[in-house]
Design a protein around this motif. Structure first.
Motif, PDB file in Angstrom:
ATOM      1  N   ALA A  97     -29.447   0.720  27.089  1.00  0.00           N
ATOM      2  CA  ALA A  97     -30.321  -0.090  26.534  1.00  0.00           C
ATOM      3  C   ALA A  97     -30.613  -1.638  26.844  1.00  0.00           C
ATOM      4  O   ALA A  97     -31.983  -1.624  25.996  1.00  0.00           O
ATOM      5  CB  ALA A  97     -29.239  -0.618  25.573  1.00  0.00           C
ATOM      6  N   THR A 121     -29.056   1.813  19.115  1.00  0.00           N
ATOM      7  CA  THR A 121     -29.230   0.201  20.313  1.00  0.00           C
ATOM      8  C   THR A 121     -30.156  -0.747  19.416  1.00  0.00           C
ATOM      9  O   THR A 121     -30.821  -0.026  18.677  1.00  0.00           O
ATOM     10  CB  THR A 121     -30.896   1.087  21.078  1.00  0.00           C
ATOM     11  OG1 THR A 121     -31.421   1.191  20.556  1.00  0.00           O
ATOM     12  CG2 THR A 121     -29.487   2.052  21.923  1.00  0.00           C
ATOM     13  N   ALA A 176     -33.856  -0.214  27.933  1.00  0.00           N
ATOM     14  CA  ALA A 176     -34.581   0.623  26.600  1.00  0.00           C
ATOM     15  C   ALA A 176     -34.762   1.888  26.767  1.00  0.00           C
ATOM     16  O   ALA A 176     -36.065   2.124  26.782  1.00  0.00           O
ATOM     17  CB  ALA A 176     -35.873  -0.118  26.278  1.00  0.00           C
ATOM     18  N   SER A 187     -38.284   6.619  26.620  1.00  0.00           N
ATOM     19  CA  SER A 187     -38.128   4.977  26.697  1.00  0.00           C
ATOM     20  C   SER A 187     -37.633   5.155  25.023  1.00  0.00           C
ATOM     21  O   SER A 187     -38.122   5.996  24.282  1.00  0.00           O
ATOM     22  CB  SER A 187     -39.824   4.783  26.966  1.00  0.00           C
ATOM     23  OG  SER A 187     -39.904   3.687  26.407  1.00  0.00           O
ATOM     24  N   LEU A 188     -36.687   3.879  24.707  1.00  0.00           N
ATOM     25  CA  LEU A 188     -37.376   2.998  23.116  1.00  0.00           C
ATOM     26  C   LEU A 188     -38.587   2.427  23.093  1.00  0.00           C
ATOM     27  O   LEU A 188     -38.961   2.144  21.424  1.00  0.00           O
ATOM     28  CB  LEU A 188     -36.198   2.080  23.273  1.00  0.00           C
ATOM     29  CG  LEU A 188     -34.635   2.890  23.416  1.00  0.00           C
ATOM     30  CD1 LEU A 188     -34.078   1.756  23.401  1.00  0.00           C
ATOM     31  CD2 LEU A 188     -34.497   3.885  22.014  1.00  0.00           C
ATOM     32  N   ASP A 214     -33.150   5.719  25.932  1.00  0.00           N
ATOM     33  CA  ASP A 214     -32.768   6.367  25.297  1.00  0.00           C
ATOM     34  C   ASP A 214     -32.458   7.494  26.147  1.00  0.00           C
ATOM     35  O   ASP A 214     -32.990   8.560  26.279  1.00  0.00           O
ATOM     36  CB  ASP A 214     -32.666   6.884  23.716  1.00  0.00           C
ATOM     37  CG  ASP A 214     -32.279   8.117  23.010  1.00  0.00           C
ATOM     38  OD1 ASP A 214     -31.866   8.773  23.391  1.00  0.00           O
ATOM     39  OD2 ASP A 214     -31.250   7.172  22.296  1.00  0.00           O
ATOM     40  N   PRO A 252     -36.487   2.854  16.986  1.00  0.00           N
ATOM     41  CA  PRO A 252     -36.291   2.756  18.361  1.00  0.00           C
ATOM     42  C   PRO A 252     -34.916   1.889  17.565  1.00  0.00           C
ATOM     43  O   PRO A 252     -33.575   2.493  18.208  1.00  0.00           O
ATOM     44  CB  PRO A 252     -36.608   1.512  19.047  1.00  0.00           C
ATOM     45  CG  PRO A 252     -37.855   0.910  17.534  1.00  0.00           C
ATOM     46  CD  PRO A 252     -37.991   1.704  16.448  1.00  0.00           C
ATOM     47  N   ASP A 268     -40.666   5.141  20.421  1.00  0.00           N
ATOM     48  CA  ASP A 268     -40.146   5.705  19.693  1.00  0.00           C
ATOM     49  C   ASP A 268     -40.414   4.894  18.191  1.00  0.00           C
ATOM     50  O   ASP A 268     -40.597   3.079  18.703  1.00  0.00           O
ATOM     51  CB  ASP A 268     -38.383   5.495  19.808  1.00  0.00           C
ATOM     52  CG  ASP A 268     -37.441   6.149  19.150  1.00  0.00           C
ATOM     53  OD1 ASP A 268     -37.952   6.323  17.861  1.00  0.00           O
ATOM     54  OD2 ASP A 268     -36.086   6.047  18.522  1.00  0.00           O
ATOM     55  N   ARG A 301     -28.052   7.296  16.172  1.00  0.00           N
ATOM     56  CA  ARG A 301     -28.048   8.339  17.639  1.00  0.00           C
ATOM     57  C   ARG A 301     -26.993   9.021  17.595  1.00  0.00           C
ATOM     58  O   ARG A 301     -25.442   8.319  17.242  1.00  0.00           O
ATOM     59  CB  ARG A 301     -28.359   7.615  19.083  1.00  0.00           C
ATOM     60  CG  ARG A 301     -30.254   7.088  18.902  1.00  0.00           C
ATOM     61  CD  ARG A 301     -30.346   6.162  20.198  1.00  0.00           C
ATOM     62  NE  ARG A 301     -31.831   5.238  20.185  1.00  0.00           N
ATOM     63  CZ  ARG A 301     -33.137   5.634  19.445  1.00  0.00           C
ATOM     64  NH1 ARG A 301     -33.284   6.806  20.256  1.00  0.00           N
ATOM     65  NH2 ARG A 301     -33.969   4.916  19.388  1.00  0.00           N
ATOM     66  N   SER A 325     -32.456  -3.268  21.523  1.00  0.00           N
ATOM     67  CA  SER A 325     -32.986  -3.075  22.300  1.00  0.00           C
ATOM     68  C   SER A 325     -32.986  -4.828  23.351  1.00  0.00           C
ATOM     69  O   SER A 325     -32.918  -5.219  24.168  1.00  0.00           O
ATOM     70  CB  SER A 325     -33.930  -2.328  23.023  1.00  0.00           C
ATOM     71  OG  SER A 325     -34.769  -2.844  21.941  1.00  0.00           O
TER      72      SER A 325
END
Length: 68
Positions: free
Chosen positions: A20, A54, A23, A30-31, A25, A37, A34, A41, A56
């Motif tokens: 996290a 998360t 950033a 990459s978050l 997952d 984000p 997303d 999950r 971030s």
């Protein structure tokens, strides 16, 4: 929860916090790419399944539920 299982959850959570903070997952990458984000999950391995979220910008992971 037995001490062995508590240790397992703690190790996984430390890894998720590290991801996290970068950033990332573990499943989706990459978050930043997303569209949602902060969605709920899942992470699973042969010993446990957990649901997490998360955050971030705070470099945090919020654990929602653990199944052992």
């Amino acid at each position: 929860m037995p001490a062995e299982q508590q240790e397992l959850v703690a190790v996984v959570m430390e890894g998720l916090v590290d991801l996290a903070s970068m950033a990332i997952d573990p499943k989706d990458g990459s978050l930043y790419e997303d569209p949602s984000p902060m969605r709920l999950r899942t992470y699973e391995d042969e010993h446990l399944m957990l649901w997490y979220q998360t955050i971030s910008h705070r470099s945090r992971v919020y654990l929602k539920r653990v199944n052992l």
